[in-house]
Scaffold this motif. Structure first.
Motif, PDB file in Angstrom:
ATOM      1  N   ASP A  13       0.813  -1.219   0.000  1.00 54.57           N
ATOM      2  CA  ASP A  13       0.000   0.000   0.000  1.00 54.57           C
ATOM      3  C   ASP A  13       0.848   1.271   0.000  1.00 54.57           C
ATOM      4  OD1 ASP A  13      -2.281  -1.672   0.169  1.00 54.57           O
ATOM      5  OD2 ASP A  13      -1.879  -1.879   2.308  1.00 54.57           O
ATOM      6  N   ASN A  40      -4.052 -11.139  -3.317  1.00 55.47           N
ATOM      7  CA  ASN A  40      -4.059 -10.517  -1.984  1.00 55.47           C
ATOM      8  C   ASN A  40      -3.676  -9.038  -2.097  1.00 55.47           C
ATOM      9  OD1 ASN A  40      -1.511 -11.330  -2.800  1.00 55.47           O
ATOM     10  ND2 ASN A  40      -0.803 -11.929  -0.774  1.00 55.47           N
ATOM     11  N   ALA A  41      -3.108  -8.658  -3.227  1.00 54.70           N
ATOM     12  CA  ALA A  41      -2.729  -7.264  -3.463  1.00 54.70           C
ATOM     13  C   ALA A  41      -3.944  -6.467  -3.911  1.00 54.70           C
ATOM     14  CB  ALA A  41      -1.661  -7.196  -4.548  1.00 54.70           C
ATOM     15  N   GLY A 123      -3.213 -12.418  10.475  1.00 55.29           N
ATOM     16  CA  GLY A 123      -4.142 -11.403   9.960  1.00 55.29           C
ATOM     17  C   GLY A 123      -4.074 -11.313   8.448  1.00 55.29           C
ATOM     18  N   THR A 124      -4.233 -12.434   7.773  1.00 58.57           N
ATOM     19  CA  THR A 124      -4.103 -12.447   6.305  1.00 58.57           C
ATOM     20  C   THR A 124      -5.270 -11.723   5.636  1.00 58.57           C
ATOM     21  OG1 THR A 124      -5.391 -14.436   5.870  1.00 58.57           O
ATOM     22  CG2 THR A 124      -3.063 -14.755   6.461  1.00 58.57           C
ATOM     23  N   THR A 125      -5.162 -11.569   4.346  1.00 54.02           N
ATOM     24  CA  THR A 125      -6.232 -10.917   3.577  1.00 54.02           C
ATOM     25  C   THR A 125      -7.390 -11.884   3.294  1.00 54.02           C
ATOM     26  OG1 THR A 125      -5.192 -11.515   1.483  1.00 54.02           O
ATOM     27  CG2 THR A 125      -4.603  -9.374   2.425  1.00 54.02           C
ATOM     28  N   GLN A 177       2.752  -6.131  -2.794  1.00 55.71           N
ATOM     29  CA  GLN A 177       3.076  -6.150  -1.363  1.00 55.71           C
ATOM     30  C   GLN A 177       4.292  -5.247  -1.087  1.00 55.71           C
ATOM     31  OE1 GLN A 177       2.129  -9.301  -2.842  1.00 55.71           O
ATOM     32  NE2 GLN A 177       0.124  -8.935  -1.969  1.00 55.71           N
ATOM     33  N   THR A 192       3.651 -12.354   4.324  1.00 57.20           N
ATOM     34  CA  THR A 192       2.886 -13.075   3.308  1.00 57.20           C
ATOM     35  C   THR A 192       3.601 -14.389   2.990  1.00 57.20           C
ATOM     36  OG1 THR A 192       1.713 -12.834   1.200  1.00 57.20           O
ATOM     37  CG2 THR A 192       3.932 -11.883   1.311  1.00 57.20           C
ATOM     38  N   VAL A 226      -1.395  -3.189   7.264  1.00 56.96           N
ATOM     39  CA  VAL A 226      -2.628  -3.897   7.634  1.00 56.96           C
ATOM     40  C   VAL A 226      -2.233  -5.257   8.164  1.00 56.96           C
ATOM     41  CG1 VAL A 226      -4.701  -3.074   6.445  1.00 56.96           C
ATOM     42  CG2 VAL A 226      -2.930  -4.181   5.132  1.00 56.96           C
ATOM     43  N   ARG A 254     -10.299  -3.327   5.891  1.00 56.15           N
ATOM     44  CA  ARG A 254      -9.855  -3.132   7.281  1.00 56.15           C
ATOM     45  C   ARG A 254      -9.172  -1.771   7.421  1.00 56.15           C
ATOM     46  NH1 ARG A 254      -6.164  -8.393   8.406  1.00 56.15           N
ATOM     47  NH2 ARG A 254      -5.452  -7.900   6.312  1.00 56.15           N
TER      48      ARG A 254
HETATM   49  P1  IMP Z   1      -1.696 -12.772   3.046  1.00 52.29           P
HETATM   50  O1  IMP Z   1      -0.723 -12.257   2.042  1.00 52.29           O
HETATM   51  O2  IMP Z   1      -3.128 -12.595   2.665  1.00 52.29           O
HETATM   52  O3  IMP Z   1      -1.352 -14.170   3.480  1.00 52.29           O
HETATM   53  O4  IMP Z   1      -1.522 -11.873   4.364  1.00 52.29           O
HETATM   54  C1  IMP Z   1      -0.314 -11.888   5.119  1.00 52.29           C
HETATM   55  C2  IMP Z   1       0.009 -10.483   5.625  1.00 52.29           C
HETATM   56  O5  IMP Z   1       0.341  -9.658   4.520  1.00 52.29           O
HETATM   57  C3  IMP Z   1      -1.152  -9.771   6.346  1.00 52.29           C
HETATM   58  O6  IMP Z   1      -0.591  -8.916   7.323  1.00 52.29           O
HETATM   59  C4  IMP Z   1      -1.773  -8.936   5.230  1.00 52.29           C
HETATM   60  O7  IMP Z   1      -2.464  -7.821   5.735  1.00 52.29           O
HETATM   61  C5  IMP Z   1      -0.528  -8.517   4.487  1.00 52.29           C
HETATM   62  N1  IMP Z   1      -0.756  -8.192   3.051  1.00 52.29           N
HETATM   63  C6  IMP Z   1      -0.828  -9.065   2.024  1.00 52.29           C
HETATM   64  N2  IMP Z   1      -0.993  -8.399   0.854  1.00 52.29           N
HETATM   65  C7  IMP Z   1      -1.018  -7.096   1.151  1.00 52.29           C
HETATM   66  C8  IMP Z   1      -1.130  -5.905   0.359  1.00 52.29           C
HETATM   67  O8  IMP Z   1      -1.240  -5.905  -0.872  1.00 52.29           O
HETATM   68  N3  IMP Z   1      -1.124  -4.726   1.044  1.00 52.29           N
HETATM   69  C9  IMP Z   1      -0.969  -4.681   2.385  1.00 52.29           C
HETATM   70  N4  IMP Z   1      -0.846  -5.755   3.161  1.00 52.29           N
HETATM   71  C10 IMP Z   1      -0.865  -6.961   2.549  1.00 52.29           C
END
Ligand code: IMP
Ligand code: MG
Length: 335
Positions: A13, A40-41, A123-125, A177, A192, A226, A254
């Protein structure tokens, strides 16, 4: 014509979407390749007053002449992909998805949202990316070549990207990310499911590190995060709000945690990414008087001093400075 990687220096972000969209319009590269983890982005751009959030396709689609590629290292959610093609009205003939991309199954999404460790601790997305990368590592994943929904959209992305470089064409590689979220170099376990540095973005699209000319590392003029994990420069929510720095996640909605610019983290991110240039975004949110300005010389003293401080302390040129949410609101000092 150069081969450029754009990556994030904090926790995602940082405004990479805006920077990529600007570069795609300004430099008109014939090839734009999406690297990074997967949907997730959330890249948000504002173009001609219209806000667009993108999770899967390259943001470089804004340059209508660009071929749009998604590299083998990127996780693909077929439904998100098709919905985005539709919503953004992208000509499918422009798109090439590598047959070796890992498919995110609906079971991966359920798993990502259902496991306490992922939901509460990390706290994943909740977009299924972690479980999909697990399946890939376990050699049980389905790939894009096995997915009927994507038939007709496949292309040998590594061959296309390397072919374009051989032909002397500009190639823009979009990372996602940020450095702090790297599985290996970030704040493990609050990260991530993959590396998120420039080396990973090379791997994602199938190019070797010797072929890259520029690594543009993007920083927001303040920091945000986040999800869980350490955030040394974090500010109390009320203080962040008073400064007008409140934000909400593009994918999850969030509220983002907000903090001061973190020079220590930035410096480490620059080292590990091998950054050659820096982009500074949201300068207008830190210095409202900077809004919409087009030249560095025109910036109010404090904003100018901040840009100078970033260059001096991080020892890299700040070549791009974003002064507003619109894609074109950019001070471009690349010369
Ligand atoms: P995941 O990538 O969904 O497994 O999340 C793992 C961590 O990375 C969490 O803290 C998410 O909030 C963070 N995260 C993943 N992708 C992004 C993004 O594009 N922007 C900000 N935080 C991210
Ligand atoms: Mg985002």
């Amino acid at each position: 014509m150069s081969v450029t990687i754009v990556g994030g220096g904090f926790w995602g972000d940082e405004g990479k979407g805006k920077v990529v969209a600007y570069l795609a319009l300004a430099d008109r590269p014939p090839v734009v390749a999406r690297a990074g983890v997967g949907p997730n982005a959330g890249h948000t751009i504002l173009m001609d007053g219209r806000k667009v959030v993108m999770r899967q396709l390259p943001v470089g689609y804004v340059h209508r002449g660009a071929r749009l590629l998604i590299g083998a290292g990127v996780l693909v959610d077929p439904e998100v992909t098709l919905a985005e093609i539709d919503r953004l009205d992208v000509d499918p003939a422009r798109l090439g998805i590598d047959p070796l991309c890992t498919i995110i199954e609906s079971a991966h999404v359920v798993d990502d949202r259902g496991r306490d460790h992922l939901r509460e601790v990390v706290g994943t997305t909740g977009t299924g990316t972690g479980p999909a990368n697990e399946a890939r590592a376990a050699r049980r994943a389905r790939l894009a070549r096995d997915e009927p929904l994507l038939a007709g959209l496949l292309a040998d992305v590594s061959a296309e990207v390397n072919g374009a470089i051989d032909a002397g064409d500009a190639v823009l590689i979009e990372g996602t990310q940020g450095f702090g979220l790297s599985l290996y170099h970030g704040d493990y376990p609050f990260v991530t499911s993959k590396d998120t540095t420039a080396a990973a973005f090379c791997m994602d699209v199938g190019v070797g590190p010797t072929r890259i000319d520029e690594v543009v590392l993007v920083f927001k003029a303040f920091a945000s995060r986040v999800g869980e994990g350490p955030f040394p420069t974090e500010l109390p929510r009320e203080l962040a709000a008073a400064r007008g720095w409140e934000e909400f996640g593009a994918v999850t909605g969030r509220p983002r945690r907000i903090g001061e610019f973190d020079f220590e983290r930035a410096s480490r991110a620059i080292m590990v990414n091998g950054a050659t240039q820096l982009a500074l975004t949201n300068l207008d949110r830190r210095f409202p008087d900077a809004a919409g300005l087009e030249r560095l010389e025109a910036l109010p003293t404090e904003a100018r001093r901040f840009v100078d401080e970033v260059e001096a302390r991080l020892r890299r040129p700040v070549t791009l400075v974003s002064t507003g949410p619109e894609v074109r609101a950019m001070i471009d000092r690349r010369g």
